[in-house]
Design a protein around this motif. Structure first.
Motif, PDB file in Angstrom:
ATOM      1  N   ALA A 142      -6.084   0.597   1.346  1.00 60.81           N
ATOM      2  CA  ALA A 142      -5.608   0.383   2.715  1.00 60.81           C
ATOM      3  C   ALA A 142      -6.181   1.423   3.661  1.00 60.81           C
ATOM      4  O   ALA A 142      -6.579   1.108   4.791  1.00 60.81           O
ATOM      5  CB  ALA A 142      -4.084   0.416   2.746  1.00 60.81           C
ATOM      6  N   ALA A 143      -6.231   2.686   3.221  1.00 61.44           N
ATOM      7  CA  ALA A 143      -6.802   3.737   4.056  1.00 61.44           C
ATOM      8  C   ALA A 143      -8.287   3.485   4.293  1.00 61.44           C
ATOM      9  O   ALA A 143      -8.795   3.668   5.411  1.00 61.44           O
ATOM     10  CB  ALA A 143      -6.596   5.100   3.398  1.00 61.44           C
ATOM     11  N   ALA A 144      -8.997   3.059   3.250  1.00 61.05           N
ATOM     12  CA  ALA A 144     -10.416   2.749   3.404  1.00 61.05           C
ATOM     13  C   ALA A 144     -10.616   1.589   4.367  1.00 61.05           C
ATOM     14  O   ALA A 144     -11.535   1.604   5.197  1.00 61.05           O
ATOM     15  CB  ALA A 144     -11.020   2.425   2.043  1.00 61.05           C
ATOM     16  N   PRO A 180       0.819  -1.222   0.000  1.00 63.94           N
ATOM     17  CA  PRO A 180       0.000   0.000   0.000  1.00 63.94           C
ATOM     18  C   PRO A 180       0.849   1.267   0.000  1.00 63.94           C
ATOM     19  O   PRO A 180       0.747   2.118   0.888  1.00 63.94           O
ATOM     20  CB  PRO A 180      -0.803  -0.145   1.289  1.00 63.94           C
ATOM     21  N   ASP A 181       1.694   1.417  -1.012  1.00 63.47           N
ATOM     22  CA  ASP A 181       2.621   2.538  -1.036  1.00 63.47           C
ATOM     23  C   ASP A 181       2.028   3.788  -1.673  1.00 63.47           C
ATOM     24  O   ASP A 181       2.380   4.902  -1.310  1.00 63.47           O
ATOM     25  CB  ASP A 181       3.906   2.158  -1.783  1.00 63.47           C
ATOM     26  N   ARG A 182       1.184   3.614  -2.673  1.00 61.86           N
ATOM     27  CA  ARG A 182       0.521   4.747  -3.325  1.00 61.86           C
ATOM     28  C   ARG A 182      -0.535   4.214  -4.263  1.00 61.86           C
ATOM     29  O   ARG A 182      -0.712   3.011  -4.396  1.00 61.86           O
ATOM     30  CB  ARG A 182       1.527   5.607  -4.104  1.00 61.86           C
ATOM     31  N   ALA A 200       2.893   4.038   3.384  1.00 66.94           N
ATOM     32  CA  ALA A 200       2.588   2.868   4.210  1.00 66.94           C
ATOM     33  C   ALA A 200       2.889   3.132   5.688  1.00 66.94           C
ATOM     34  O   ALA A 200       2.313   2.475   6.562  1.00 66.94           O
ATOM     35  CB  ALA A 200       3.385   1.662   3.723  1.00 66.94           C
ATOM     36  N   GLU A 201       3.763   4.104   5.977  1.00 63.89           N
ATOM     37  CA  GLU A 201       4.075   4.454   7.358  1.00 63.89           C
ATOM     38  C   GLU A 201       3.000   5.346   7.972  1.00 63.89           C
ATOM     39  O   GLU A 201       2.916   5.482   9.192  1.00 63.89           O
ATOM     40  CB  GLU A 201       5.431   5.155   7.423  1.00 63.89           C
ATOM     41  N   ILE A 202       2.177   5.970   7.140  1.00 56.98           N
ATOM     42  CA  ILE A 202       1.116   6.848   7.625  1.00 56.98           C
ATOM     43  C   ILE A 202      -0.140   6.048   7.956  1.00 56.98           C
ATOM     44  O   ILE A 202      -0.852   6.344   8.926  1.00 56.98           O
ATOM     45  CB  ILE A 202       0.769   7.912   6.559  1.00 56.98           C
ATOM     46  N   ILE A 203      -0.414   5.016   7.185  1.00 52.67           N
ATOM     47  CA  ILE A 203      -1.683   4.287   7.295  1.00 52.67           C
ATOM     48  C   ILE A 203      -1.932   3.713   8.695  1.00 52.67           C
ATOM     49  O   ILE A 203      -3.067   3.781   9.191  1.00 52.67           O
ATOM     50  CB  ILE A 203      -1.759   3.211   6.202  1.00 52.67           C
ATOM     51  N   PRO A 204      -0.921   3.171   9.410  1.00 50.70           N
ATOM     52  CA  PRO A 204      -1.215   2.661  10.756  1.00 50.70           C
ATOM     53  C   PRO A 204      -1.723   3.722  11.733  1.00 50.70           C
ATOM     54  O   PRO A 204      -2.316   3.379  12.766  1.00 50.70           O
ATOM     55  CB  PRO A 204       0.140   2.100  11.217  1.00 50.70           C
ATOM     56  N   HIS A 205      -1.518   4.987  11.415  1.00 52.72           N
ATOM     57  CA  HIS A 205      -1.959   6.066  12.309  1.00 52.72           C
ATOM     58  C   HIS A 205      -3.359   6.560  11.973  1.00 52.72           C
ATOM     59  O   HIS A 205      -3.891   7.432  12.670  1.00 52.72           O
ATOM     60  CB  HIS A 205      -0.964   7.230  12.243  1.00 52.72           C
ATOM     61  N   ILE A 206      -3.965   6.003  10.915  1.00 57.62           N
ATOM     62  CA  ILE A 206      -5.297   6.456  10.515  1.00 57.62           C
ATOM     63  C   ILE A 206      -6.342   6.231  11.606  1.00 57.62           C
ATOM     64  O   ILE A 206      -7.164   7.131  11.858  1.00 57.62           O
ATOM     65  CB  ILE A 206      -5.706   5.799   9.179  1.00 57.62           C
ATOM     66  N   PRO A 207      -6.394   5.088  12.295  1.00 59.75           N
ATOM     67  CA  PRO A 207      -7.444   4.916  13.304  1.00 59.75           C
ATOM     68  C   PRO A 207      -7.448   6.014  14.363  1.00 59.75           C
ATOM     69  O   PRO A 207      -8.503   6.611  14.646  1.00 59.75           O
ATOM     70  CB  PRO A 207      -7.124   3.539  13.905  1.00 59.75           C
ATOM     71  N   GLU A 208      -6.290   6.326  14.937  1.00 62.85           N
ATOM     72  CA  GLU A 208      -6.250   7.371  15.964  1.00 62.85           C
ATOM     73  C   GLU A 208      -6.550   8.739  15.363  1.00 62.85           C
ATOM     74  O   GLU A 208      -7.272   9.551  15.953  1.00 62.85           O
ATOM     75  CB  GLU A 208      -4.883   7.393  16.647  1.00 62.85           C
ATOM     76  N   ALA A 209      -6.009   9.018  14.189  1.00 65.82           N
ATOM     77  CA  ALA A 209      -6.268  10.302  13.538  1.00 65.82           C
ATOM     78  C   ALA A 209      -7.754  10.472  13.234  1.00 65.82           C
ATOM     79  O   ALA A 209      -8.318  11.560  13.410  1.00 65.82           O
ATOM     80  CB  ALA A 209      -5.448  10.398  12.258  1.00 65.82           C
ATOM     81  N   LEU A 210      -8.398   9.403  12.780  1.00 63.56           N
ATOM     82  CA  LEU A 210      -9.815   9.476  12.463  1.00 63.56           C
ATOM     83  C   LEU A 210     -10.643   9.711  13.723  1.00 63.56           C
ATOM     84  O   LEU A 210     -11.596  10.509  13.712  1.00 63.56           O
ATOM     85  CB  LEU A 210     -10.241   8.192  11.760  1.00 63.56           C
ATOM     86  N   ARG A 211     -10.269   9.054  14.808  1.00 67.74           N
ATOM     87  CA  ARG A 211     -10.992   9.288  16.062  1.00 67.74           C
ATOM     88  C   ARG A 211     -10.866  10.748  16.488  1.00 67.74           C
ATOM     89  O   ARG A 211     -11.844  11.370  16.947  1.00 67.74           O
ATOM     90  CB  ARG A 211     -10.464   8.347  17.153  1.00 67.74           C
TER      91      ARG A 211
END
Length: 289
Positions: free
Chosen positions: A45-47, A36-38, A269-280
């Motif tokens: 992956a973001a979805a 999931p690089d681009r 791909a390093e940003i995607i793991p932070h999506i859950p907290e960012a979305l909250r």
């Protein structure tokens, strides 16, 4: 259910469909492992991360390999035209596909034949095809950057290559270009224009802007616009209006960048793991409609 349609840059990948599984091992669709690089994998992956955070089923994916020659895109167009009338999806997001007006229209006809019409989102190549076909108004959300907005705003351009120079590189004139796109009936019901400042707009004008937090390293990172589109799709699937989904996605994308603390060598791909907290965090700030 949310469905994501797009290509990956590997011509050996046939038309593939299935639920998207995202884990520490990466992104997988029907046994196909994708980095999931681009591009579409980043969007998917973001979805998937956003759907998990929102308590929604994992997104369904329609993928094919295409390095830009269009063979894979045409195979996927053909597959969609065949299968969509028998499928049920509540949100459909179309991403990187070689623009093809004839096949775009066949897919749109197939969407109209579905048991329930889904909300439609288009980005990248498929957004170009939607505009070129004169069917932009059939979509609920487009997610262009400022350069792509210039094409939407140019009522005479039959293809992005022919966008008039006077509307190129005009990020400081985004509100004017938005108004021009709507006057020419070349915009979806809602626009999320991605850039240094993100603009959420409809035919009445700019509804919201999002300009922080800012991470300089993200400006040059490929895939950040893809993750915005993926989160917006998941948020629309959750029942939010397109403008609210666009605002939350734009804000969450910036917050994910801040949480990741990227450097110039970082990858999406390093940003995607932070999506859950960012979305909250973004949802806690969600403006009142």
């Amino acid at each position: 259910m949310l469905a994501v349609v797009g290509t990956i840059p590997d011509p050996d990948v046939p038309v593939t469909e299935g639920l998207a599984d995202i884990s520490n091992q990466g992104l997988t669709v029907d046994g196909l492992r994708v980095a999931p690089d681009r591009g579409t994998p980043a969007l998917l992956a973001a979805a998937a991360a956003a759907c998990a955070t929102l308590g929604l089923p994992a997104p369904y994916a329609f993928l094919v390999g295409d390095e830009g020659l269009g063979h894979g895109s045409r195979a996927l167009y053909r597959h969609l035209a065949d299968v969509l009338p028998g499928r049920r999806f509540s949100t459909l997001v179309f991403h990187y596909l070689m623009p093809d007006v004839m096949w775009h229209d066949k897919v749109l006809f197939a969407v109209e034949a579905m048991p329930e019409r889904p909300r439609l989102i288009a980005d990248a190549g498929f957004m170009y095809a939607a505009k070129m076909s004169g069917q932009a108004a059939s979509y609920d959300l487009f997610t262009p950057d400022a350069g792509e907005l210039a094409f939407l705003a140019d009522e005479t351009a039959p293809h992005p290559f022919y966008t008039r120079g006077f509307v190129l590189h005009e990020e400081n004139r985004v509100p004017d270009l938005i108004a021009r796109a709507y006057r020419g009936e070349n915009a979806a019901t809602t626009l999320l224009v991605k850039g240094g400042t993100d603009y959420i707009a409809d035919a009445t004008g700019v509804l919201f802007t999002v300009d922080g937090p800012g991470e300089e390293a993200m400006e040059a990172m490929g895939g950040t616009g893809d993750t915005v589109a993926g989160m917006a799709a998941a948020l629309m699937e959750s029942g939010r209006s397109a403008p609210m989904a666009a605002w939350c996605a734009a804000r969450a994308n910036r917050l994910a960048g801040r949480l990741a603390r990227p450097n110039p060598g970082s990858r999406i791909a390093e940003i995607i793991p932070h999506i859950p907290e960012a979305l909250r965090q973004a949802l806690a700030e969600e403006p009142v409609p």
